[in-house]
Structure formats: structure tokens, C-alpha cells
Design a protein around this motif. Structure first.
Motif, PDB file in Angstrom:
ATOM      1  N   PRO A 260       0.814  -1.227   0.000  1.00  0.00           N
ATOM      2  CA  PRO A 260       0.000   0.000   0.000  1.00  0.00           C
ATOM      3  C   PRO A 260       0.844   1.272   0.000  1.00  0.00           C
ATOM      4  CG  PRO A 260      -0.852  -1.575   1.594  1.00  0.00           C
ATOM      5  CD  PRO A 260       0.464  -2.109   1.132  1.00  0.00           C
ATOM      6  N   ALA A 261       1.996   1.229   0.670  1.00  0.00           N
ATOM      7  CA  ALA A 261       2.857   2.413   0.712  1.00  0.00           C
ATOM      8  C   ALA A 261       3.421   2.727  -0.664  1.00  0.00           C
ATOM      9  CB  ALA A 261       3.991   2.197   1.715  1.00  0.00           C
ATOM     10  N   LEU A 262       3.846   1.697  -1.382  1.00  0.00           N
ATOM     11  CA  LEU A 262       4.376   1.919  -2.726  1.00  0.00           C
ATOM     12  C   LEU A 262       3.290   2.420  -3.670  1.00  0.00           C
ATOM     13  CD1 LEU A 262       6.769  -1.149  -3.081  1.00  0.00           C
ATOM     14  CD2 LEU A 262       7.423   1.257  -2.898  1.00  0.00           C
ATOM     15  N   GLU A 263       2.092   1.912  -3.507  1.00  0.00           N
ATOM     16  CA  GLU A 263       0.977   2.421  -4.316  1.00  0.00           C
ATOM     17  C   GLU A 263       0.698   3.879  -3.984  1.00  0.00           C
ATOM     18  OE1 GLU A 263      -3.660   1.345  -5.508  1.00  0.00           O
ATOM     19  OE2 GLU A 263      -2.599   0.147  -4.000  1.00  0.00           O
ATOM     20  N   ALA A 264       0.796   4.239  -2.711  1.00  0.00           N
ATOM     21  CA  ALA A 264       0.522   5.613  -2.282  1.00  0.00           C
ATOM     22  C   ALA A 264       1.509   6.609  -2.873  1.00  0.00           C
ATOM     23  CB  ALA A 264       0.535   5.697  -0.755  1.00  0.00           C
ATOM     24  N   VAL A 265       2.741   6.169  -3.131  1.00  0.00           N
ATOM     25  CA  VAL A 265       3.741   7.087  -3.705  1.00  0.00           C
ATOM     26  C   VAL A 265       3.845   6.939  -5.223  1.00  0.00           C
ATOM     27  CG1 VAL A 265       5.077   7.209  -1.569  1.00  0.00           C
ATOM     28  CG2 VAL A 265       5.665   5.469  -3.279  1.00  0.00           C
ATOM     29  N   GLY A 266       2.896   6.218  -5.826  1.00  0.00           N
ATOM     30  CA  GLY A 266       2.851   6.129  -7.277  1.00  0.00           C
ATOM     31  C   GLY A 266       3.784   5.101  -7.882  1.00  0.00           C
ATOM     32  N   LEU A 267       4.147   4.075  -7.113  1.00  0.00           N
ATOM     33  CA  LEU A 267       5.076   3.068  -7.622  1.00  0.00           C
ATOM     34  C   LEU A 267       4.420   1.691  -7.793  1.00  0.00           C
ATOM     35  CD1 LEU A 267       8.381   3.964  -5.734  1.00  0.00           C
ATOM     36  CD2 LEU A 267       7.825   4.336  -8.143  1.00  0.00           C
ATOM     37  N   LYS A 268       3.106   1.660  -7.862  1.00  0.00           N
ATOM     38  CA  LYS A 268       2.441   0.393  -8.169  1.00  0.00           C
ATOM     39  C   LYS A 268       2.878  -0.065  -9.566  1.00  0.00           C
ATOM     40  CE  LYS A 268      -2.061  -1.893  -8.356  1.00  0.00           C
ATOM     41  NZ  LYS A 268      -3.537  -1.746  -8.207  1.00  0.00           N
ATOM     42  N   GLY A 269       3.292  -1.324  -9.659  1.00  0.00           N
ATOM     43  CA  GLY A 269       3.813  -1.844 -10.916  1.00  0.00           C
ATOM     44  C   GLY A 269       5.324  -1.831 -10.979  1.00  0.00           C
ATOM     45  N   TYR A 270       5.970  -1.131 -10.036  1.00  0.00           N
ATOM     46  CA  TYR A 270       7.440  -1.076  -9.981  1.00  0.00           C
ATOM     47  C   TYR A 270       7.990  -1.816  -8.761  1.00  0.00           C
ATOM     48  CZ  TYR A 270       7.046   2.678 -13.450  1.00  0.00           C
ATOM     49  OH  TYR A 270       6.780   3.406 -14.575  1.00  0.00           O
ATOM     50  N   GLU A 271       7.155  -2.575  -8.094  1.00  0.00           N
ATOM     51  CA  GLU A 271       7.541  -3.193  -6.822  1.00  0.00           C
ATOM     52  C   GLU A 271       8.783  -4.075  -6.944  1.00  0.00           C
ATOM     53  OE1 GLU A 271       2.976  -2.832  -6.827  1.00  0.00           O
ATOM     54  OE2 GLU A 271       4.570  -3.415  -8.236  1.00  0.00           O
ATOM     55  N   ASP A 272       8.939  -4.770  -8.083  1.00  0.00           N
ATOM     56  CA  ASP A 272      10.018  -5.751  -8.227  1.00  0.00           C
ATOM     57  C   ASP A 272      11.075  -5.326  -9.246  1.00  0.00           C
ATOM     58  OD1 ASP A 272       8.839  -7.566  -6.362  1.00  0.00           O
ATOM     59  OD2 ASP A 272       7.391  -8.145  -7.904  1.00  0.00           O
TER      60      ASP A 272
END
Length: 211
Positions: free
Chosen positions: A116-128
Motif C-alpha cells: 500500500p505504501a508503494l501504491e501511495a507514492v505512485g510506484l504500483k507496478g514497480y515493486e520488483d
């Protein structure tokens, strides 16, 4: 009257035979945001490093909830989230791996909140994606994701709006305001006008030194 969360008394620091600040005293209460101002080279980053316990190059005293910080070190460090001027992200690791590493060493960070934190900063899809493949702004957002994962009472942030786009700035202002409203406290440096964060107390190091 309750004791301030953080109290600083007669802080003095000299660097390269130049006094950065002296007789610096202030108190920070729960639910308060303090902005440190000053020109480049005035000692803002040095001050934040001292307040975070990363530098002992000073004279004066600091107190955490009424106790000398040296005697309350464990409680102070577990209640603190420091965000430095450099993002502190390891390029060979992915965003998820970087945040897992941070969560493993800091009790205030919850690994359950990484995605959720990565999604909140606009990095959904870049997790890996390895962080060396990300842009400078994306790398900084990996580090900023820690703000969405933590329960620390005191945030000390050095230029948290650097390399963040307009939408990211709005989101970070809202996050700071929410943290303060919930009783958390923030000390930060920024050239950004904090229009959406509620009341802001300011200390200008240039004015303190009469420059």
C-alpha cells in the motif's frame, strides 16, 4: 502541563572554524510541525543530523519527554523516523526489498504496509524492479514510502519534497497534516511553502546568527 516531546537547550555547533548556530533552544510539542529555514550552508542538515542522534559534533542538551536523550535513547530512537537528504535506497534491491530491509531494522515500520505504501507514492507496478533502473524521482519515492509504513511519533525530514512532482507534493502535504493532526510531530527543512499542513512554527538559522 505535559512535558514537550523534544526540548533543545543552548545548542552550539561549529564547522571548519565557523559557528553554524549557537544558543539555539526550542521545544517541540506533540502535534506540532517545525520548519527549519536558512540559506544553503547555514547548518540545516547538520542540525537535523544532531537532532536525529546521527552526529555528536555539538554542545548543549537535548531532552526526550523530559529525560536527557542519552538516558532515553531506546525510546527516542524507536519513536523517530529520519529521512535524510539522500534517499538511502540500495540500487541492487527492488523497492519491496529496500522497504523490507528498513522494516527489519526499525520497529516503527510495518512490513505489512509495504505494497500500500508503494501504491501511495505512485510506484504500483514497480515493486520488483531493481532501484538502479528507476529514475531519481522514483528512487526518492521508494524512500518516502516509509512515511506510509510507520508509527513513529517524531518525523525528522530533510527536504522531503525534492524531486517530487506536483501530485506527489500534494500527497506529502496531506500526509504531514494527517500525522500532525493525529498527535505526531515533524521537524523538516524545505524551500516549499507548506500551505496545506496547518500551523507551522519556523526557526531561521540565518536570523538566529544575525546574517
Amino acid at each position: 502541563m505535559s512535558k514537550p516531546l523534544l526540548a533543545v537547550v543552548d545548542l552550539f555547533c561549529e564547522r571548519d572554524e565557523r559557528t553554524l548556530f549557537e544558543a539555539l533552544s526550542f521545544e517541540l510539542a506533540a502535534g506540532e510541525l517545525l520548519q527549519i529555514e536558512g540559506a544553503n550552508g547555514s547548518g540545516k542538515t547538520t542540525l537535523l543530523r544532531i537532532l536525529s542522534g546521527l552526529s555528536n559534533d555539538f554542545e548543549g542538551a537535548m531532552y526526550w519527554c523530559g529525560e536527557p536523550i542519552a538516558l532515553a535513547k531506546d525510546d527516542f530512537l524507536s519513536s523517530l523516523l529520519y529521512f535524510g537528504h539522500q534517499p538511502g535506497v540500495k540500487g541492487v534491491l527492488t523497492p519491496v526489498e529496500n522497504l523490507q530491509w528498513y522494516a527489519a531494522i526499525h520497529p516503527a515500520l510495518s512490513a505489512d504496509k509495504i505494497l500500500p505504501a508503494l501504491e501511495a507514492v505512485g510506484l504500483k507496478g514497480y515493486e520488483d524492479v531493481p532501484c538502479h533502473s528507476l529514475s531519481a524521482g522514483q528512487g526518492r519515492r521508494v524512500s518516502l514510502a516509509r512515511l506510509y509504513m510507520n508509527t513513529a511519533r517524531l518525523w525528522i525530514l530533510d527536504e522531503p519534497f525534492t524531486a517530487i512532482d506536483k501530485h506527489g507534493v500534494i500527497a506529502k502535504e496531506a500526509l504531514l497534516a494527517s500525522h500532525v493532526r493525529s498527535g505526531g510531530s515533524v521537524i523538516l527543512t524545505t524551500h516549499h511553502d507548506l500551505t496545506a499542513c496547518g500551523p507551522v512554527t519556523k526557526i531561521n538559522l540565518d536570523q538566529l546568527m544575525g546574517t
